[in-house]
Write a protein that holds these residues in place. Structure first.
Motif, PDB file in Angstrom:
ATOM      1  N   GLY A  58       0.831  -1.193   0.000  1.00  0.00           N
ATOM      2  CA  GLY A  58       0.000   0.000   0.000  1.00  0.00           C
ATOM      3  C   GLY A  58       0.867   1.244   0.000  1.00  0.00           C
ATOM      4  O   GLY A  58       1.983   1.233  -0.470  1.00  0.00           O
ATOM      5  N   ARG A  59       0.346   2.351   0.554  1.00  0.00           N
ATOM      6  CA  ARG A  59       1.119   3.580   0.557  1.00  0.00           C
ATOM      7  C   ARG A  59       2.361   3.444   1.418  1.00  0.00           C
ATOM      8  O   ARG A  59       2.346   2.882   2.490  1.00  0.00           O
ATOM      9  N   ARG A  60       3.444   4.031   0.911  1.00  0.00           N
ATOM     10  CA  ARG A  60       4.701   3.978   1.646  1.00  0.00           C
ATOM     11  C   ARG A  60       5.264   5.385   1.725  1.00  0.00           C
ATOM     12  O   ARG A  60       5.283   6.086   0.729  1.00  0.00           O
ATOM     13  N   ASP A  61       5.684   5.815   2.895  1.00  0.00           N
ATOM     14  CA  ASP A  61       6.280   7.136   2.963  1.00  0.00           C
ATOM     15  C   ASP A  61       7.749   7.014   3.329  1.00  0.00           C
ATOM     16  O   ASP A  61       8.263   5.959   3.628  1.00  0.00           O
ATOM     17  N   ARG A  62       8.422   8.172   3.265  1.00  0.00           N
ATOM     18  CA  ARG A  62       9.864   8.174   3.367  1.00  0.00           C
ATOM     19  C   ARG A  62      10.365   7.694   4.725  1.00  0.00           C
ATOM     20  O   ARG A  62      11.409   7.081   4.834  1.00  0.00           O
ATOM     21  N   GLU A  63       9.630   7.961   5.803  1.00  0.00           N
ATOM     22  CA  GLU A  63      10.131   7.559   7.106  1.00  0.00           C
ATOM     23  C   GLU A  63      10.159   6.038   7.232  1.00  0.00           C
ATOM     24  O   GLU A  63      11.055   5.463   7.838  1.00  0.00           O
ATOM     25  N   ASP A  64       9.189   5.342   6.642  1.00  0.00           N
ATOM     26  CA  ASP A  64       9.238   3.881   6.636  1.00  0.00           C
ATOM     27  C   ASP A  64      10.432   3.392   5.843  1.00  0.00           C
ATOM     28  O   ASP A  64      11.160   2.499   6.266  1.00  0.00           O
ATOM     29  N   ALA A  65      10.617   3.968   4.655  1.00  0.00           N
ATOM     30  CA  ALA A  65      11.685   3.504   3.783  1.00  0.00           C
ATOM     31  C   ALA A  65      13.047   3.746   4.419  1.00  0.00           C
ATOM     32  O   ALA A  65      13.934   2.907   4.363  1.00  0.00           O
ATOM     33  N   ARG A  66      13.201   4.932   5.045  1.00  0.00           N
ATOM     34  CA  ARG A  66      14.501   5.281   5.581  1.00  0.00           C
ATOM     35  C   ARG A  66      14.823   4.478   6.837  1.00  0.00           C
ATOM     36  O   ARG A  66      15.969   4.130   7.094  1.00  0.00           O
ATOM     37  N   ALA A  67      13.829   4.202   7.636  1.00  0.00           N
ATOM     38  CA  ALA A  67      14.068   3.463   8.867  1.00  0.00           C
ATOM     39  C   ALA A  67      14.090   1.956   8.651  1.00  0.00           C
ATOM     40  O   ALA A  67      14.317   1.199   9.582  1.00  0.00           O
ATOM     41  N   GLY A  68      13.893   1.524   7.406  1.00  0.00           N
ATOM     42  CA  GLY A  68      13.923   0.087   7.124  1.00  0.00           C
ATOM     43  C   GLY A  68      12.822  -0.659   7.835  1.00  0.00           C
ATOM     44  O   GLY A  68      12.969  -1.829   8.171  1.00  0.00           O
ATOM     45  N   HIS A  69      11.693   0.021   8.097  1.00  0.00           N
ATOM     46  CA  HIS A  69      10.534  -0.584   8.760  1.00  0.00           C
ATOM     47  C   HIS A  69      10.815  -0.977  10.208  1.00  0.00           C
ATOM     48  O   HIS A  69      10.090  -1.755  10.801  1.00  0.00           O
ATOM     49  N   ALA A  70      11.893  -0.440  10.788  1.00  0.00           N
ATOM     50  CA  ALA A  70      12.100  -0.619  12.223  1.00  0.00           C
ATOM     51  C   ALA A  70      11.028   0.164  12.960  1.00  0.00           C
ATOM     52  O   ALA A  70      10.426   1.093  12.417  1.00  0.00           O
ATOM     53  N   VAL A  71      10.760  -0.209  14.192  1.00  0.00           N
ATOM     54  CA  VAL A  71       9.710   0.472  14.943  1.00  0.00           C
ATOM     55  C   VAL A  71      10.306   1.134  16.181  1.00  0.00           C
ATOM     56  O   VAL A  71      11.278   0.644  16.757  1.00  0.00           O
ATOM     57  N   PRO A  72       9.733   2.267  16.608  1.00  0.00           N
ATOM     58  CA  PRO A  72      10.210   2.918  17.829  1.00  0.00           C
ATOM     59  C   PRO A  72       9.969   2.041  19.053  1.00  0.00           C
ATOM     60  O   PRO A  72       9.210   1.065  19.008  1.00  0.00           O
ATOM     61  N   ALA A  73      10.585   2.420  20.147  1.00  0.00           N
ATOM     62  CA  ALA A  73      10.459   1.641  21.384  1.00  0.00           C
ATOM     63  C   ALA A  73       9.094   1.834  22.038  1.00  0.00           C
ATOM     64  O   ALA A  73       8.641   0.966  22.787  1.00  0.00           O
ATOM     65  N   HIS A  74       8.439   2.975  21.779  1.00  0.00           N
ATOM     66  CA  HIS A  74       7.206   3.309  22.473  1.00  0.00           C
ATOM     67  C   HIS A  74       6.073   3.539  21.483  1.00  0.00           C
ATOM     68  O   HIS A  74       6.287   3.991  20.371  1.00  0.00           O
ATOM     69  N   ARG A  75       4.873   3.230  21.929  1.00  0.00           N
ATOM     70  CA  ARG A  75       3.684   3.466  21.119  1.00  0.00           C
ATOM     71  C   ARG A  75       2.784   4.448  21.855  1.00  0.00           C
ATOM     72  O   ARG A  75       2.178   4.111  22.855  1.00  0.00           O
ATOM     73  N   TYR A  76       2.722   5.656  21.354  1.00  0.00           N
ATOM     74  CA  TYR A  76       1.787   6.637  21.897  1.00  0.00           C
ATOM     75  C   TYR A  76       1.152   7.363  20.722  1.00  0.00           C
ATOM     76  O   TYR A  76       1.756   7.516  19.663  1.00  0.00           O
ATOM     77  N   ARG A  77      -0.090   7.785  20.918  1.00  0.00           N
ATOM     78  CA  ARG A  77      -0.847   8.385  19.822  1.00  0.00           C
ATOM     79  C   ARG A  77      -0.995   9.889  19.951  1.00  0.00           C
ATOM     80  O   ARG A  77      -1.321  10.562  18.971  1.00  0.00           O
ATOM     81  N   ASN A  78      -0.749  10.426  21.133  1.00  0.00           N
ATOM     82  CA  ASN A  78      -1.005  11.848  21.358  1.00  0.00           C
ATOM     83  C   ASN A  78      -0.183  12.330  22.545  1.00  0.00           C
ATOM     84  O   ASN A  78       0.582  11.558  23.153  1.00  0.00           O
ATOM     85  N   ALA A  79      -0.340  13.614  22.879  1.00  0.00           N
ATOM     86  CA  ALA A  79       0.455  14.192  23.954  1.00  0.00           C
ATOM     87  C   ALA A  79       0.096  13.611  25.314  1.00  0.00           C
ATOM     88  O   ALA A  79       0.968  13.449  26.181  1.00  0.00           O
ATOM     89  N   ALA A  80      -1.176  13.298  25.516  1.00  0.00           N
ATOM     90  CA  ALA A  80      -1.586  12.735  26.805  1.00  0.00           C
ATOM     91  C   ALA A  80      -0.877  11.408  27.066  1.00  0.00           C
ATOM     92  O   ALA A  80      -0.383  11.149  28.172  1.00  0.00           O
ATOM     93  N   GLU A  81      -0.798  10.562  26.047  1.00  0.00           N
ATOM     94  CA  GLU A  81      -0.110   9.283  26.203  1.00  0.00           C
ATOM     95  C   GLU A  81       1.392   9.477  26.343  1.00  0.00           C
ATOM     96  O   GLU A  81       2.058   8.737  27.086  1.00  0.00           O
TER      97      GLU A  81
END
Length: 464
Positions: free
Chosen positions: A170-193
């Motif tokens: 599907g759609r792919r953006d530059r941050e996925d391509a550049r990071a090699g699909h690695a994922v950050p250590a934390h999952r938060y969706r907004n400032a409260a989290e």
């Protein structure tokens, strides 16, 4: 705005190495993004064994990319990308002026393929799936289209390929391509989290764990140092460069003269009077098409570097403070990008200069000892007072009101930080509420005020 592929699983965090990308002026969405699109198209042609056979390239610019594309250097940028240049490393001299030559009837070449003015189509009233910054590139072999793709320039130099990507996702953006699909250590969706994650540490520490998960500690540290070096270099070039900016408006550079005047009065580098001069220096470099860092866009590139330079100049530019500033700003900027926009073509200048001001206010508050709650408060104050800000560049150039607007926003970031540090972090209106308000305001805003130069100052200032 379409979210990056996989963002629901990995949270909103965008690496600092992507959010602060080194490129050239004058625009991240209209120059840097299109250059990356052209380069990516070339690389895919090469990977498919088609590049050497191409006999004609064509591309169609739509929406804001067409409306202000000439003033923002969009045709030049796409041509540079098709020639194999990347915004991080290209000499700006090799990019600018290509469209002028084509418009004058000259034939250019991409490798050995001739390129003429009629191969570039401007369609300012067209949109792809309603997006204001879309472009379609095609390659032909003896009159037969052998490859065609449409991509979106979504702000900050990020691009999205429309339709299935070559890896099938599907759609792919530059941050996925550049990071090699690695994922950050934390999952938060907004400032409260994010604040819950930072309940026993700083926002910068949370972001550092994300950076090291994406890149490893060594590369993350190197990348942040490169970003800061480019920001500092841009400021210091702007402080010594004079002349008139290109584009025909006759706008003179002011940073160098202002800097000399302050020096003559003995004003130190870390003074409040210097803050506006630093921002002018960056945005004059950007308007001239020089080397800049998207922060988070080129049109807003002066706010954050100016505030950071101001914050650390008198202490000798200690890297740990610089790192904390950049990482805090990155976490806040990531929330803006995921939940609203950083693109003037999508949401007006509130999305560009407003988000930059919030990021700078957050970073400054962090390095001045603020708690995570005070950091969030500073960011909220900064964006709240940019709500509704339009993007109406005179002549389609990133000069009026853009250059001065960055200087004013740098001062606003300082004021927001001071107000936040006066309190204990508790406040009535929270950052998530204000970001959602910015998103709604951008959706309601007339397209004429979204980087099309079709209203506002752009039509009320007489171009000389």
């Amino acid at each position: 705005m379409t979210s990056p592929a996989g963002s629901a699983e990995r949270g909103v965090y965008v690496s600092a190495l992507d959010l602060f990308s080194i490129g050239i002026g004058p625009s991240s969405s209209h120059t840097v993004g299109p250059m990356r699109a052209g380069l990516a198209f070339r690389e895919r042609l090469a990977a498919q064994g088609l590049l050497r056979s191409v006999t004609r390239f064509r591309f169609r610019l739509q929406g804001s990319l067409a409306a202000t594309g000439i003033g923002h250097g969009t045709p030049d940028a796409v041509i540079a990308g098709l020639r194999g240049y990347a915004p991080e490393t290209v000499d700006p001299v090799l990019v600018h002026g290509q469209w002028e030559r084509l418009a004058a009837g000259e034939e250019l070449r991409v490798d050995e393929v001739p390129l003429r003015a009629e191969d570039i189509v401007f369609a300012p009233l067209s949109r792809h799936e309603g997006h204001p910054n879309s472009m379609t590139l095609s390659a032909e072999v003896d009159g037969v289209v052998v490859a065609e793709e449409t991509c979106l320039s979504i702000g900050g130099g990020f691009i999205e390929l429309v339709g299935p990507d070559p890896a099938g996702g599907g759609r792919r953006d530059r941050e996925d391509a550049r990071a090699g699909h690695a994922v950050p250590a934390h999952r938060y969706r907004n400032a409260a989290e994010l604040l819950r994650l930072a309940s026993s540490r700083s926002i910068a520490e949370v972001a550092w764990e994300d950076e090291t998960a994406l890149h490893g500690e060594e590369r993350a540290r190197e990348g942040l140092a490169e970003i800061w070096s480019a920001m500092r270099g841009c400021i210091e070039r702007g402080l010594r460069t004079e002349g008139v900016l290109p584009g025909g408006l006759g706008v003179s550079r002011r940073a160098a003269a202002g800097w000399r005047a302050l020096a003559a009065r003995g004003v130190p580098r870390g003074s409040e009077e210097s803050l506006a001069i630093y921002a002018l220096a960056v945005n004059e470099e950007n308007a001239a098409g020089g080397r800049v860092v998207t922060a988070p866009t080129n049109g807003a590139a002066g706010v954050l570097p100016a505030v950071l330079y101001y914050a650390v100049a008198e202490s000798g530019f200690p890297f740990e403070r610089i790192r904390a500033f950049l990482l805090t700003a990155t976490a806040i900027g990531s929330i803006f990008k995921a939940n609203a926009s950083i693109s003037g073509a999508e949401a007006g200048c509130q999305a560009e200069v407003g988000s930059a001001c919030a990021m700078a206010a957050a970073g400054l508050t962090a390095v001045r000892g603020g708690t995570p709650e005070q950091v969030e408060n500073a960011a909220e104050i900064a964006i709240e007072h940019h709500l509704g800000l339009t993007c109406d560049p005179v002549g389609g150039l990133v000069q009026i009101p853009c250059i001065e607007r960055n200087a004013v926003a740098a001062s606003t970031a300082l004021a927001a930080s001071r107000l936040a540090l006066l309190g204990d972090g508790s406040h009535v209106v929270h950052l998530d509420t204000t970001i959602e308000t910015m998103r709604q305001t951008g959706a309601d805003m007339s397209e004429r005020y979204k980087e099309t130069s079709a209203a506002g100052l752009a039509v009320n200032v007489v171009e000389c």
